[in-house]
Scaffold this motif. Sequence first.
Motif, PDB file in Angstrom:
ATOM      1  N   LYS A   7      31.677 -38.444  24.100  1.00 47.12           N
ATOM      2  CA  LYS A   7      31.169 -37.421  24.866  1.00 47.12           C
ATOM      3  C   LYS A   7      31.880 -36.235  25.119  1.00 47.12           C
ATOM      4  O   LYS A   7      31.606 -35.371  25.907  1.00 47.12           O
ATOM      5  N   THR A   8      33.186 -36.332  24.785  1.00 42.90           N
ATOM      6  CA  THR A   8      34.167 -35.102  24.970  1.00 42.90           C
ATOM      7  C   THR A   8      34.102 -33.979  23.828  1.00 42.90           C
ATOM      8  O   THR A   8      34.621 -33.010  23.880  1.00 42.90           O
ATOM      9  N   HIS A   9      33.220 -34.513  22.841  1.00 46.63           N
ATOM     10  CA  HIS A   9      32.992 -33.470  21.584  1.00 46.63           C
ATOM     11  C   HIS A   9      31.936 -32.645  22.052  1.00 46.63           C
ATOM     12  O   HIS A   9      30.853 -32.889  22.400  1.00 46.63           O
ATOM     13  N   ARG A  10      32.013 -31.264  21.577  1.00 45.13           N
ATOM     14  CA  ARG A  10      30.964 -30.306  21.793  1.00 45.13           C
ATOM     15  C   ARG A  10      30.406 -30.471  20.293  1.00 45.13           C
ATOM     16  O   ARG A  10      30.873 -30.259  19.270  1.00 45.13           O
ATOM     17  N   ILE A  11      28.939 -30.891  20.388  1.00 45.62           N
ATOM     18  CA  ILE A  11      28.331 -30.977  19.303  1.00 45.62           C
ATOM     19  C   ILE A  11      27.035 -29.835  19.052  1.00 45.62           C
ATOM     20  O   ILE A  11      26.433 -29.603  19.877  1.00 45.62           O
ATOM     21  N   THR A  12      26.944 -29.400  17.685  1.00 46.95           N
ATOM     22  CA  THR A  12      26.087 -28.311  17.419  1.00 46.95           C
ATOM     23  C   THR A  12      24.913 -28.892  16.343  1.00 46.95           C
ATOM     24  O   THR A  12      25.673 -29.521  15.384  1.00 46.95           O
ATOM     25  N   ILE A  13      23.639 -28.740  16.368  1.00 52.37           N
ATOM     26  CA  ILE A  13      22.642 -29.354  15.570  1.00 52.37           C
ATOM     27  C   ILE A  13      21.960 -27.847  14.981  1.00 52.37           C
ATOM     28  O   ILE A  13      21.289 -27.487  15.783  1.00 52.37           O
ATOM     29  N   LEU A  14      21.929 -27.853  13.879  1.00 49.04           N
ATOM     30  CA  LEU A  14      21.231 -26.620  13.253  1.00 49.04           C
ATOM     31  C   LEU A  14      19.840 -27.408  12.891  1.00 49.04           C
ATOM     32  O   LEU A  14      19.789 -28.010  11.959  1.00 49.04           O
ATOM     33  N   ALA A  66      21.282 -15.502  15.753  1.00 48.32           N
ATOM     34  CA  ALA A  66      22.124 -14.301  16.068  1.00 48.32           C
ATOM     35  C   ALA A  66      23.507 -14.795  16.862  1.00 48.32           C
ATOM     36  O   ALA A  66      24.317 -14.044  16.563  1.00 48.32           O
ATOM     37  N   GLU A  67      23.406 -15.704  17.417  1.00 42.94           N
ATOM     38  CA  GLU A  67      24.323 -16.596  18.206  1.00 42.94           C
ATOM     39  C   GLU A  67      25.366 -17.307  17.434  1.00 42.94           C
ATOM     40  O   GLU A  67      26.128 -17.818  17.833  1.00 42.94           O
ATOM     41  N   LEU A  68      24.937 -17.413  15.976  1.00 43.64           N
ATOM     42  CA  LEU A  68      25.391 -18.647  15.170  1.00 43.64           C
ATOM     43  C   LEU A  68      26.943 -18.638  15.175  1.00 43.64           C
ATOM     44  O   LEU A  68      27.788 -19.689  15.438  1.00 43.64           O
ATOM     45  N   ASP A  69      27.525 -17.394  15.053  1.00 42.75           N
ATOM     46  CA  ASP A  69      28.967 -17.330  14.701  1.00 42.75           C
ATOM     47  C   ASP A  69      29.866 -17.804  15.980  1.00 42.75           C
ATOM     48  O   ASP A  69      30.642 -18.543  15.857  1.00 42.75           O
ATOM     49  N   GLU A  70      29.118 -17.288  17.160  1.00 42.74           N
ATOM     50  CA  GLU A  70      29.758 -17.934  18.371  1.00 42.74           C
ATOM     51  C   GLU A  70      29.615 -19.263  18.629  1.00 42.74           C
ATOM     52  O   GLU A  70      30.797 -19.980  19.045  1.00 42.74           O
ATOM     53  N   VAL A  71      28.660 -19.909  18.487  1.00 40.43           N
ATOM     54  CA  VAL A  71      28.528 -21.357  18.569  1.00 40.43           C
ATOM     55  C   VAL A  71      29.550 -21.881  17.535  1.00 40.43           C
ATOM     56  O   VAL A  71      29.956 -22.964  17.901  1.00 40.43           O
ATOM     57  N   LEU A  72      29.672 -21.694  16.333  1.00 39.67           N
ATOM     58  CA  LEU A  72      30.435 -22.527  15.414  1.00 39.67           C
ATOM     59  C   LEU A  72      31.704 -22.486  15.680  1.00 39.67           C
ATOM     60  O   LEU A  72      32.462 -23.481  15.673  1.00 39.67           O
ATOM     61  N   ALA A  73      32.130 -21.464  16.433  1.00 41.03           N
ATOM     62  CA  ALA A  73      33.688 -21.288  16.932  1.00 41.03           C
ATOM     63  C   ALA A  73      33.962 -22.221  17.979  1.00 41.03           C
ATOM     64  O   ALA A  73      34.926 -22.594  18.575  1.00 41.03           O
ATOM     65  N   GLN A  74      32.915 -22.705  18.690  1.00 42.82           N
ATOM     66  CA  GLN A  74      33.080 -23.710  19.877  1.00 42.82           C
ATOM     67  C   GLN A  74      32.520 -25.169  19.435  1.00 42.82           C
ATOM     68  O   GLN A  74      31.850 -25.721  20.450  1.00 42.82           O
ATOM     69  N   THR A  75      32.508 -25.607  18.222  1.00 43.28           N
ATOM     70  CA  THR A  75      31.817 -26.785  17.876  1.00 43.28           C
ATOM     71  C   THR A  75      32.836 -27.531  17.246  1.00 43.28           C
ATOM     72  O   THR A  75      33.576 -27.395  16.599  1.00 43.28           O
ATOM     73  N   ASP A  76      32.886 -29.042  17.739  1.00 42.79           N
ATOM     74  CA  ASP A  76      33.703 -30.022  17.351  1.00 42.79           C
ATOM     75  C   ASP A  76      33.012 -30.725  16.227  1.00 42.79           C
ATOM     76  O   ASP A  76      33.570 -31.357  15.189  1.00 42.79           O
ATOM     77  N   ARG A  78      32.454 -17.999   5.050  1.00 41.29           N
ATOM     78  CA  ARG A  78      33.068 -17.252   6.351  1.00 41.29           C
ATOM     79  C   ARG A  78      32.755 -17.933   7.542  1.00 41.29           C
ATOM     80  O   ARG A  78      33.503 -18.351   8.440  1.00 41.29           O
ATOM     81  N   ARG A  79      31.346 -18.730   7.530  1.00 38.00           N
ATOM     82  CA  ARG A  79      31.078 -19.449   8.724  1.00 38.00           C
ATOM     83  C   ARG A  79      31.879 -20.962   8.943  1.00 38.00           C
ATOM     84  O   ARG A  79      31.949 -21.390   9.732  1.00 38.00           O
ATOM     85  N   VAL A  80      31.901 -21.360   7.631  1.00 33.87           N
ATOM     86  CA  VAL A  80      32.594 -22.799   7.593  1.00 33.87           C
ATOM     87  C   VAL A  80      33.984 -22.579   8.142  1.00 33.87           C
ATOM     88  O   VAL A  80      34.465 -23.297   8.908  1.00 33.87           O
ATOM     89  N   ASP A  81      34.715 -21.333   7.825  1.00 37.07           N
ATOM     90  CA  ASP A  81      36.030 -21.145   8.210  1.00 37.07           C
ATOM     91  C   ASP A  81      36.028 -20.766  10.197  1.00 37.07           C
ATOM     92  O   ASP A  81      37.102 -20.753  10.553  1.00 37.07           O
ATOM     93  N   LEU A  82      34.746 -20.672  10.374  1.00 42.07           N
ATOM     94  CA  LEU A  82      34.801 -20.265  11.873  1.00 42.07           C
ATOM     95  C   LEU A  82      34.762 -21.776  12.758  1.00 42.07           C
ATOM     96  O   LEU A  82      35.113 -21.715  13.917  1.00 42.07           O
ATOM     97  N   LEU A  83      34.701 -22.821  12.087  1.00 42.92           N
ATOM     98  CA  LEU A  83      34.616 -24.211  12.802  1.00 42.92           C
ATOM     99  C   LEU A  83      36.141 -24.446  13.160  1.00 42.92           C
ATOM    100  O   LEU A  83      37.118 -24.047  12.350  1.00 42.92           O
ATOM    101  N   PRO A  84      36.394 -24.846  14.445  1.00 42.58           N
ATOM    102  CA  PRO A  84      38.077 -25.061  14.840  1.00 42.58           C
ATOM    103  C   PRO A  84      38.598 -26.163  13.917  1.00 42.58           C
ATOM    104  O   PRO A  84      38.082 -26.933  13.070  1.00 42.58           O
TER     105      PRO A  84
END
Length: 293
Positions: free
Chosen positions: A113-120, A160-170, A189-195
């Motif tokens: 539950k401490t992880h930020r999860i993004t579902i595409l 349009a917000e995908l780049d921002e979201v990826l940078a905040q995804t665990d 480029r977007r794979v590399d945005l992941l922390p």
Amino acid sequence: MARKVIVSVDDGGDELPKEFSAEVLVTLPKVDLAKAHKANPNLRWVQTTFAGVEGMVDKLPRGLRVTNASGVHAEKGGEFILTAALMLTHEVPRYVTDQANKEWKPLFGPVLKTHRITILGVGAIGASGAQHLKQLGCKVTGVTRSGRARIKLDRIATLAELDEVLAQTDILVSTLPDTPQSQGLIDRRRVDLLPDGAGIVVVGRAAPLDYEAIMDRLDAGTLRGALLDVFPEEPIPSRNRAWKTPRLIITPHCSVDDHTTYIDRCIEIFVDNLQRYLSGRKLLNLVDPKQGY
């Protein structure tokens, strides 16, 4: 409904008879619909037994409607998303690699539950997975083309917000289909945005993601792990680097399928739609050829 319909069955595989007469066709998605419609101009509606319809609706004849089996994978797909997120949280991909290398490296991390999860893609599978994750207290962001989703999430983002979201995804979960709009969406480029330390789960199609970029980051140790159920070429060739990539767990395109219930659920979807068709109501799971799903 039995008094209103005449049912015939053909076991010809992917090839339809040269001449047939049917207003409604239930079939696998490999059937050439243009050819089928030419052989039978009275054909009005096709129900496919697959959720994915890529390649089936490229040249859809005018006036022919196609519905898919979206929802048939929801229950098992949702469970697998939860399983994969838990495996990434508890470092299972790393332990599998360490075991193969005969290395003893204890790790001590936090709970899911401490992880930020993004579902595409928050369709049937994505929504089911999100519900499981929310029950365990996870904060879940959904990314959809429309900026809307069928369930309540902590955030619904647009492309349009995908780049921002990826940078905040665990943990990134992709349920995306293979469409002209989704192909290459998560490029290098977007794979590399992941922390650093993020994880990736893919249960949709491979085309939206750059697998070489994912494996490069796994080799570099900047991703925690990945669970990939689909690949650009299946079965994966023996020479493919995926077999030796560290912290990569491969499932052979089976994570969302339950063959003990699959056909029954497809028939349930079709019967529901047949009732709608006979009464002139809107069909469920109607495919939009322009969107490809």
